[in-house]
Scaffold this active site. Structure first.
Site, PDB file in Angstrom:
ATOM      1  N   ASN A   8     -32.476   2.211 -16.835  1.00  0.00           N
ATOM      2  CA  ASN A   8     -31.033   2.445 -16.831  1.00  0.00           C
ATOM      3  C   ASN A   8     -30.633   2.868 -15.425  1.00  0.00           C
ATOM      4  O   ASN A   8     -30.838   4.010 -15.024  1.00  0.00           O
ATOM      5  CB  ASN A   8     -30.683   3.531 -17.856  1.00  0.00           C
ATOM      6  CG  ASN A   8     -29.182   3.755 -17.972  1.00  0.00           C
ATOM      7  OD1 ASN A   8     -28.391   3.147 -17.242  1.00  0.00           O
ATOM      8  ND2 ASN A   8     -28.803   4.626 -18.879  1.00  0.00           N
ATOM      9  N   ARG A  89     -30.560  -1.789 -19.029  1.00  0.00           N
ATOM     10  CA  ARG A  89     -29.298  -1.513 -19.714  1.00  0.00           C
ATOM     11  C   ARG A  89     -28.133  -1.995 -18.855  1.00  0.00           C
ATOM     12  O   ARG A  89     -28.069  -1.675 -17.676  1.00  0.00           O
ATOM     13  CB  ARG A  89     -29.158  -0.014 -19.946  1.00  0.00           C
ATOM     14  CG  ARG A  89     -27.840   0.336 -20.566  1.00  0.00           C
ATOM     15  CD  ARG A  89     -27.420   1.721 -20.231  1.00  0.00           C
ATOM     16  NE  ARG A  89     -26.142   2.001 -20.854  1.00  0.00           N
ATOM     17  CZ  ARG A  89     -25.331   2.958 -20.451  1.00  0.00           C
ATOM     18  NH1 ARG A  89     -25.666   3.726 -19.446  1.00  0.00           N
ATOM     19  NH2 ARG A  89     -24.190   3.159 -21.051  1.00  0.00           N
ATOM     20  N   HIS A 178     -21.330   1.820 -25.965  1.00  0.00           N
ATOM     21  CA  HIS A 178     -22.348   2.496 -26.783  1.00  0.00           C
ATOM     22  C   HIS A 178     -22.905   1.575 -27.880  1.00  0.00           C
ATOM     23  O   HIS A 178     -23.432   2.059 -28.884  1.00  0.00           O
ATOM     24  CB  HIS A 178     -21.778   3.743 -27.503  1.00  0.00           C
ATOM     25  CG  HIS A 178     -21.335   4.847 -26.604  1.00  0.00           C
ATOM     26  ND1 HIS A 178     -20.234   5.611 -26.871  1.00  0.00           N
ATOM     27  CD2 HIS A 178     -21.847   5.332 -25.448  1.00  0.00           C
ATOM     28  CE1 HIS A 178     -20.078   6.524 -25.928  1.00  0.00           C
ATOM     29  NE2 HIS A 178     -21.044   6.367 -25.036  1.00  0.00           N
ATOM     30  N   HIS A 205     -20.878   8.348 -32.328  1.00  0.00           N
ATOM     31  CA  HIS A 205     -21.686   8.650 -31.137  1.00  0.00           C
ATOM     32  C   HIS A 205     -20.813   9.599 -30.312  1.00  0.00           C
ATOM     33  O   HIS A 205     -19.887   9.163 -29.633  1.00  0.00           O
ATOM     34  CB  HIS A 205     -22.003   7.363 -30.380  1.00  0.00           C
ATOM     35  CG  HIS A 205     -22.724   7.584 -29.082  1.00  0.00           C
ATOM     36  ND1 HIS A 205     -24.016   7.150 -28.859  1.00  0.00           N
ATOM     37  CD2 HIS A 205     -22.350   8.197 -27.942  1.00  0.00           C
ATOM     38  CE1 HIS A 205     -24.387   7.506 -27.634  1.00  0.00           C
ATOM     39  NE2 HIS A 205     -23.385   8.132 -27.058  1.00  0.00           N
ATOM     40  N   ARG A 238     -12.348  12.480 -20.504  1.00  0.00           N
ATOM     41  CA  ARG A 238     -11.497  11.289 -20.669  1.00  0.00           C
ATOM     42  C   ARG A 238     -10.458  11.498 -21.767  1.00  0.00           C
ATOM     43  O   ARG A 238     -10.751  12.153 -22.772  1.00  0.00           O
ATOM     44  CB  ARG A 238     -12.358  10.071 -21.032  1.00  0.00           C
ATOM     45  CG  ARG A 238     -13.205   9.576 -19.886  1.00  0.00           C
ATOM     46  CD  ARG A 238     -14.156   8.477 -20.330  1.00  0.00           C
ATOM     47  NE  ARG A 238     -15.525   8.855 -20.062  1.00  0.00           N
ATOM     48  CZ  ARG A 238     -16.582   8.225 -20.547  1.00  0.00           C
ATOM     49  NH1 ARG A 238     -16.443   7.188 -21.336  1.00  0.00           N
ATOM     50  NH2 ARG A 238     -17.793   8.630 -20.235  1.00  0.00           N
ATOM     51  N   ASN A 332     -26.215  18.020 -31.807  1.00  0.00           N
ATOM     52  CA  ASN A 332     -26.471  19.454 -31.584  1.00  0.00           C
ATOM     53  C   ASN A 332     -25.381  20.408 -32.036  1.00  0.00           C
ATOM     54  O   ASN A 332     -25.672  21.566 -32.324  1.00  0.00           O
ATOM     55  CB  ASN A 332     -26.700  19.700 -30.087  1.00  0.00           C
ATOM     56  CG  ASN A 332     -27.948  19.005 -29.603  1.00  0.00           C
ATOM     57  OD1 ASN A 332     -29.040  19.318 -30.041  1.00  0.00           O
ATOM     58  ND2 ASN A 332     -27.771  18.040 -28.711  1.00  0.00           N
ATOM     59  N   GLU A 384     -31.382   4.607 -27.379  1.00  0.00           N
ATOM     60  CA  GLU A 384     -30.998   3.313 -26.808  1.00  0.00           C
ATOM     61  C   GLU A 384     -32.184   2.646 -26.121  1.00  0.00           C
ATOM     62  O   GLU A 384     -32.324   1.428 -26.144  1.00  0.00           O
ATOM     63  CB  GLU A 384     -29.840   3.515 -25.818  1.00  0.00           C
ATOM     64  CG  GLU A 384     -28.536   3.809 -26.534  1.00  0.00           C
ATOM     65  CD  GLU A 384     -27.565   4.664 -25.741  1.00  0.00           C
ATOM     66  OE1 GLU A 384     -27.906   5.845 -25.478  1.00  0.00           O
ATOM     67  OE2 GLU A 384     -26.490   4.183 -25.396  1.00  0.00           O
TER      68      GLU A 384
END
Ligand code: ADP
Length: 402
Positions: A8, A89, A178, A205, A238, A332, A384
């Site tokens: 990645n 990725r 995602h 996600h 965001r 979490n 992933e």
């Protein structure tokens, strides 16, 4: 058997994970960070050891050389040619890719042509790819796209209601993101579906970037991120979805350009912008507990946006059998899972076991709903990299990929 590397590459980082396939054993993993700086950081983990070095790493090629040297020095591999294939990725695959592909010139050109849609990511991915290709010219290279899983969406799910000619001329539409994670979650989630269920999943996600997907029979029907990962639910920094006139209004009022405001929507909004405290959900939860009013409203707004999408996807799927929580917050933050599920109690008859919810953190996987709950609720740590390694190995072994 073959050693497969999942890669990645970001603009200033390069993450890697080396697998023995098909057993899926992780041989080593690590990251080069702050590439381009004199105080870059190279970390490699293997056999319960972790080695971190601070050193200059001029560019991605230097990072790749460093990694390959470390593999030999630490006797993780005897010969770097044991790495038979690399899976990279790629954030944006546009309309071109609905599954992973073996890399050739045409694929590279298409990924390059998509740079305007993912300026920070696609360019960096290609730099990382080239660095590995130079170092390991005989290895097979595969690209796995974050957007591929969402290519099954229907036109009415991916089109924006703008003039159709503009949608077509510029391929301006919802691509989502995602996707590799949502695909993994839908697949892993199969074991939590009740017998005879209609296989309707809402996967959440939720990390610093967050997206939800509506998935039926492991196929994506809808997803919350849009043309870019700015759309959908509220995130760490965001905005998620906005009335588009907010852009014009604020640019005029603040005398800022569209690109300046776009930066604000990407980097200074969400948890950070609303709370003024932090982009990190742990800090938000602490501030909420201390009674900070802006953190309280940021927290409520975050939950509301997720609930709005769950409601939308409930209707889109004609019901829901399983809700999955994943990524940093989803895996979490029992606090957010509890708040979201509590809010779904009256409408969807979701009931969770608070003890199970508290326990399901730091990489644990399992159901947090009770037997009485109409909808199953599971926490599944996403992976992933294993999806990238599986697709890459499948091509290496000449098998069809799913
Ligand atoms: P990304 O991959 O999009 O950068 P991650 O999936 O790593 O993001 O998620 C990062 C988010 O997860 C941060 O907002 C962080 O606060 C949150 N997070 C991680 N651990 C916890 C925790 N124990 N409690 C609450 N939030 C957590």
């Amino acid at each position: 058997m073959a050693k497969i590397m999942a890669v990645n590459a970001g603009s200033s980082s390069l993450k890697f994970k080396l697998y023995e396939m098909p057993s899926e054993e992780v041989i080593t993993s690590g990251i080069a960070e702050r590439i381009g700086h004199d105080d870059a950081i190279f970390t490699i983990k293997y056999q319960n050891e972790k080695d971190t070095k601070i050193l200059p790493i001029k560019n991605h090629s230097v990072a790749v050389d460093l990694l390959l040297k470390a593999l030999i020095e630490k006797e993780i591999v005897k010969d770097i040619h044991e790495i038979k294939a690399l899976g990279h990725r790629i954030v944006q695959g546009g309309k071109y890719f609905s599954q992973s592909v073996i890399v050739n010139e045409d694929v590279v050109n298409k990924v390059r042509s998509l740079i305007p849609l993912a300026p920070l990511h696609n360019e960096a991915h290609l730099i990382g790819y080239q660095a590995f290709k130079d170092a390991l010219p005989e290895s097979l290279n595969v690209f796995t796209f974050d957007t591929a899983f969402h290519q099954t969406m229907a036109e009415e799910d991916y089109l924006f209601p703008i003039p159709y000619e503009l949608s077509i001329k510029y391929d301006c539409r919802r691509y989502g993101a995602h996707g590799t994670s949502h695909k993994y979650l839908a697949h892993e989630g199969q074991k939590y579906l009740k017998k005879g269920s209609l296989n309707r999943i809402i996967s959440c996600h939720i990390g610093s970037g967050a997206s939800l997907s509506a998935i039926k029979n492991e196929k994506c029907l809808a997803t919350s991120m849009g043309l870019t990962p700015l759309g959908g639910v509220m995130m760490g920094t965001r905005t998620g979805d906005l009335d588009p006139s907010v852009m014009d209004y604020l640019c005029r009022m603040e005398n800022k350009s569209v690109s300046e405001m776009y930066q604000i929507f990407n980097k200074q909004s969400g948890f950070l912008g609303v709370s003024g405290v932090s982009n990190d959900s742990r800090d938000i939860i602490d501030a909420v507990n201390q009674g900070n009013p802006r953190a309280i409203i940021a927290d409520k707004l975050f939950i509301r946006r997720i609930l709005d999408y769950i409601g939308q996807y409930y209707v889109r799927l004609g019901g829901v059998d399983l809700i999955i929580f994943s990524a940093g917050i989803g895996e979490n933050a029992s606090y957010y899972r509890q708040k979201i599920c509590e809010a779904l109690k009256d409408s969807l008859s979701v009931i969770i076991d608070n003890n199970k919810n508290e326990e399901m953190i730091r990489g644990k996987e399992g159901l947090i709903s009770t037997n009485e709950s109409k909808v199953q609720v599971a926490v599944i740590p996403t992976d992933e990299e294993i999806m990238i390694a599986r697709d890459t190995y499948a091509y290496f072994a000449n098998k069809n990929i799913e």
